[in-house]
Design an enzyme around this catalytic site. Structure first.
Site: not given
Length: 654
Positions: A99, A336, A346
Site C-alpha cells: 500500500e 511475517r 506506521k
C-alpha cells in the site's frame, strides 16, 4: 454513520497492526480466534505432510581453518517455499503488492525477498503492484520510496502496476456480481454490521440485514448512485453476499465483506477525480492477481483466513476452478518477520517522527491536551527500522537479504532479537569493508624528544588478514590523538591502557610510548598528554590513534530507541511512551578525527561503477565499530553513522 471496511492489508506488519487498522470487516476478536484455530490446523497438516529428514550423523570435530563459512541455504530450494512450488509447478508469476500509504519497514524486506526471489529462482517474473485503493492515505513520496527500496534490495520489477489500472474493469465486475445476486448495497452502520456478525463478543446469532434480500436491480441502481456521488461516506456500501447466515460457516472472512465504499477525500494520484467510490482490498486483490495471471500469491499469515474469500470471489467469475489450483492464482501464507524491541506500526512511527498532540481523559471526566515532541529526525532516522532508515544507517542491501535467507521461510511468526540482526550484519561487513582508525573523543598526545616536523609514513593494509592486499599510508607524527577513554589520570591493576608512568603500544607505530605527565582544562578534563618514546619493551596493550593530518568528522553512535524491550506494550494513546525513550539512543561526537587515507577511500568508492546503486562508504573503525558516511555530509563536513558495534569480547574495557 461509518462504513464498515475491509481488514488491514499491510504485509509483514507488527502485532499492533490490528490496533491501528480501521475496523473494516469482522471484529478483531473473531478474526484472531478464527485465525489461531486455522493456523493450528494448517501447521498440523503441514507437519503431517512434510517428508521426514534422515537423522544426521554426529559431525566430527572440525579442524582449525581459515576457510570461509558455507553460503546460506537457498530458501527456495528446500522447506516451505519448495513445497509451495511443488503444489503448483508452473511458470512462476508473483507480485509484491504494498500500500503506498507509508514507508516500508524491515518486515517488508522479507516480503520483497520472498516474492521477487521466488520468481528469480524459478526463472519467472514478479510485478510491483501498488495496492492504491485508499487515496485518503496515499502520497507520491510513498510510491517513489517503495520503488527505490525494491531496487536498492537488488530487484527489478517485471512491470510496475497499480490496482487503479484496473478500476474500470473492477467496477464492471462489481455490477456483474450484483446481477449474479452475489452482492448488494447496504446502508447499515458499523455498529449494526457488528451486531449482524454476532455482536461485540461474536457469540450472538448472526443474521443478514434487510438490504441483503433487496432486488438486484435496486442494488444496481443504488450502486450507480454511489458511483455518481449521491451518497456520503457511511451512507451506503457494497457488500458481497457470502455465508453470513450459514451456521456451519465459521470464517469471519465470509461474513458479507465490503466490496466498495464511498470516501470523503476521493481524489486519487492516478485516476484524479474520476471516482467517488473505491474497491476494498478483499474485492481488489484476488481479481488483480487474476488479471496479471499471478501463479503464486504469497502473503503473510494474517491473510490465511482470507484465502477462502479470495477463492470464493474468483470462482464467481470463473477465474478459478473450485478445489483445484490448475486455474487461477494460488494463495499461500508464510509467517511475517518482526524484530524485538522495534516499532513497525506506521501510526506509531508517525508519532515518533512528527510528535503528537493527544487528548487525555482526566480522572474527573474532563479532557486536556498533551503535546509529545518528535523523538527522531525523520522516517530515515537510523534508530528506526524502516528500510530507508536501515539503508541510511549503512546496512548493505545484500546483508539484509542474507539475514532474511538465514532465517528461512515457514508458516510461523519469526521474532528476532535486535542483537541477532546486528550479528548477521556484522558477519557480512567483517570481510567486505576496509579497516581504518577513527578517534571519537580525541585527546592530544605530544611525544617529547621528537622534532616538530617529525614524520614517518607507515604502510598499513586495509585488511590485516590480507596483508598482500590494498593498503594505505598512515602519517605518524610527533603529535597524535588518542581516545579519551584510553587514558586514566589514576592507574589501576585492571586497566591496561595509558596512565601516568605506564607504557602502551600505538597500533602500527614504530615504537611504544610512556606517559610522563598530563594537563587539564578549567573543567578538570584532560587536555594534553605528554609521553616519551620507548623501544625494546613489549607493551601489554595497543591503542589506536590518528595523526595531525587526520580529518575532522562528526560521528554518531546508536543504541536502542527505547529503554524497555517491548515498546509496543507502552502507553501510546496518552503519550506515556515518551517516558521510556532512551536519552542515549543517539550519541554524537562532534570533534572526532579519522585518518587522512579516508579521503582517498571516498574517491575510490565514488569512481567505482559497482557502487552505482549504493553510494555509502563503509568501513570498520578499529576497536570501535562499523561506520558509513551519512548522506547529510557536504564537502569536508563529514558525518558518520555507526552501523553496528564490534563483536563483544572478554577483554573489552580492559
Amino acid at each position: 454513520m461509518e462504513t464498515p471496511t475491509e481488514p488491514s492489508k499491510e504485509a509483514s506488519t507488527a502485532p499492533e497492526q490490528a490496533e491501528e487498522a480501521e475496523e473494516k470487516g469482522p471484529s478483531k476478536r473473531a478474526l484472531e480466534k478464527a485465525r489461531k484455530k486455522a493456523e493450528k490446523a494448517e501447521k498440523k497438516k503441514e507437519l503431517a505432510t512434510r517428508p521426514k529428514e534422515p537423522k544426521a550423523p554426529k559431525p566430527a570435530k572440525p579442524a582449525a581453518t581459515d576457510a570461509p563459512a558455507a553460503p546460506p541455504t537457498n530458501m527456495f530450494a528446500e522447506g516451505w517455499l519448495k513445497r509451495v512450488y511443488e503444489e503448483k509447478p508452473v511458470a512462476v508469476r508473483t507480485r509484491f503488492p504494498p500500500e503506498p500509504n507509508g514507508y516500508l519497514h524491515i518486515g517488508h524486506a522479507k516480503a520483497i525477498a520472498v516474492n521477487f526471489g521466488m520468481a528469480k529462482h524459478h526463472g519467472g517474473i514478479c510485478f510491483l503492484r501498488f495496492d492504491d485503493t485508499n487515496p485518503e492515505k496515499e502520497e507520491e513520496v510513498f510510491f517513489n520510496s517503495i520503488k527505490e527500496m525494491v531496487r536498492w534490495l537488488g530487484f527489478e520489477p517485471y512491470q510496475v502496476t497499480h490496482s487503479s489500472d484496473h478500476f474500470d474493469r473492477l467496477y464492471e465486475l462489481a455490477e456483474e456480481l450484483i446481477r449474479k445476486d452475489k452482492a448488494y448495497v447496504c446502508h447499515c452502520s458499523k455498529e449494526e454490521v457488528n451486531l449482524q456478525r454476532g455482536g461485540p463478543d461474536n457469540r450472538s446469532p448472526r443474521y443478514g440485514c434487510a438490504h441483503r434480500e433487496r432486488p438486484t436491480e435496486e442494488s444496481l441502481a443504488k450502486f450507480r448512485a454511489m458511483r455518481d456521488g449521491e451518497y456520503k461516506p457511511g451512507e451506503a456500501h457494497l457488500r458481497m453476499k457470502q455465508s453470513l447466515t450459514d451456521p456451519k460457516e465459521g470464517n469471519p472472512q465470509m461474513w458479507d465483506l465490503a466490496a466498495y465504499r464511498v470516501l470523503e477525500n476521493s481524489w486519487h494520484p492516478q485516476t484524479k477525480d474520476k471516482w467517488k467510490i473505491y474497491p476494498t482490498y478483499d474485492f481488489t486483490h484476488c481479481l488483480c492477481d487474476a488479471f496479471e495471471e499471478i501463479s503464486h500469491s504469497l502473503c503473510t499469515t494474517e491473510f490465511y483466513l482470507s484465502r477462502q474469500s479470495y477463492d470464493w470471489l474468483l470462482e464467481q467469475f470463473d477465474m478459478k476452478v473450485p478445489g483445484s489450483e490448475e486455474k487461477g492464482p494460488m494463495q499461500r501464507e508464510y509467517g511475517r518477520l518482526n524484530v524485538e524491541g522495534t516499532i513497525l506500526s506506521k501510526r506509531r512511527i508517525t508519532m515518533l517522527v512528527n510528535g503528537a498532540t493527544l487528548t487525555i481523559k482526566n480522572p474527573d471526566g474532563t479532557t486536556s491536551t498533551k503535546h509529545v515532541p518528535p523523538a527522531v529526525r525523520g522516517w530515515d532516522d537510523p534508530r528506526l527500522y524502516t528500510l530507508v532508515a536501515i539503508r541510511r544507517r549503512g546496512v548493505p542491501a545484500q546483508a539484509l537479504l542474507n539475514f532474511v535467507s538465514e532465517l528461512g521461510v515457514t508458516t510461523s511468526l519469526t521474532v528476532i532479537q535486535t542483537y541477532k540482526f546486528e550479528s548477521s550484519i556484522r558477519k557480512y561487513l567483517e570481510r567486505t569493508v576496509p579497516r581504518i582508525m577513527l578517534v571519537l573523543d580525541p585527546v592530544k598526545v605530544v611525544i617529547d624528544g621528537l622534532p616538530d616536523d617529525y614524520r614517518v609514513d607507515v604502510k598499513v593494509p586495509y585488511d590485516p588478514k590480507a596483508p598482500e592486499g590494498a593498503s594505505r599510508v598512515m602519517p605518524f607524527t610527533s603529535t597524535v590523538y588518542i581516545e579519551r577513554g584510553d587514558f586514566r589520570k589514576v592507574d589501576s591493576p585492571d586497566f591496561f591502557r595509558l596512565a601516568p608512568g605506564k607504557t602502551v603500544g600505538l597500533q602500527n607505530a614504530p615504537f611504544s610510548v610512556k606517559c610522563e605527565s598530563f594537563e587539564e582544562d578549567d573543567e578538570g578534563r584532560v587536555s594534553l598528554i605528554r609521553v616519551s618514546k620507548v623501544e625494546g619493551v613489549k607493551p601489554k596493550a595497543f591503542i589506536h590513534w590518528v595523526g595531525t593530518e587526520g580529518l575532522d568528522v562528526t560521528a554518531r553512535q546508536y543504541n536502542t530507541l527505547f529503554k524497555c524491550e517491548e515498546p509496543n506494550s507502552l502507553d501510546w494513546k496518552e503519550g506515556g511512551y515518551a517516558n521510556d525513550l532512551n536519552p542515549e539512543s543517539e550519541i554524537v561526537w562532534p570533534n572526532a578525527k579519522i585518518e587522512p587515507a579516508f579521503a582517498e577511500l571516498r574517491k575510490e568508492h565514488a569512481a567505482s561503477p559497482s557502487h552505482a546503486s549504493d553510494d555509502l562508504v563503509r568501513f570498520q573503525a578499529v576497536r570501535t565499530g562499523y561506520f558509513c558516511v551519512d548522506p547529510e555530509s557536504e564537502g569536508d563536513k563529514l558525518v558518520l553513522n555507526q552501523i553496528v558495534t564490534l563483536k563483544e569480547d572478554s577483554g573489552k574495557g580492559k
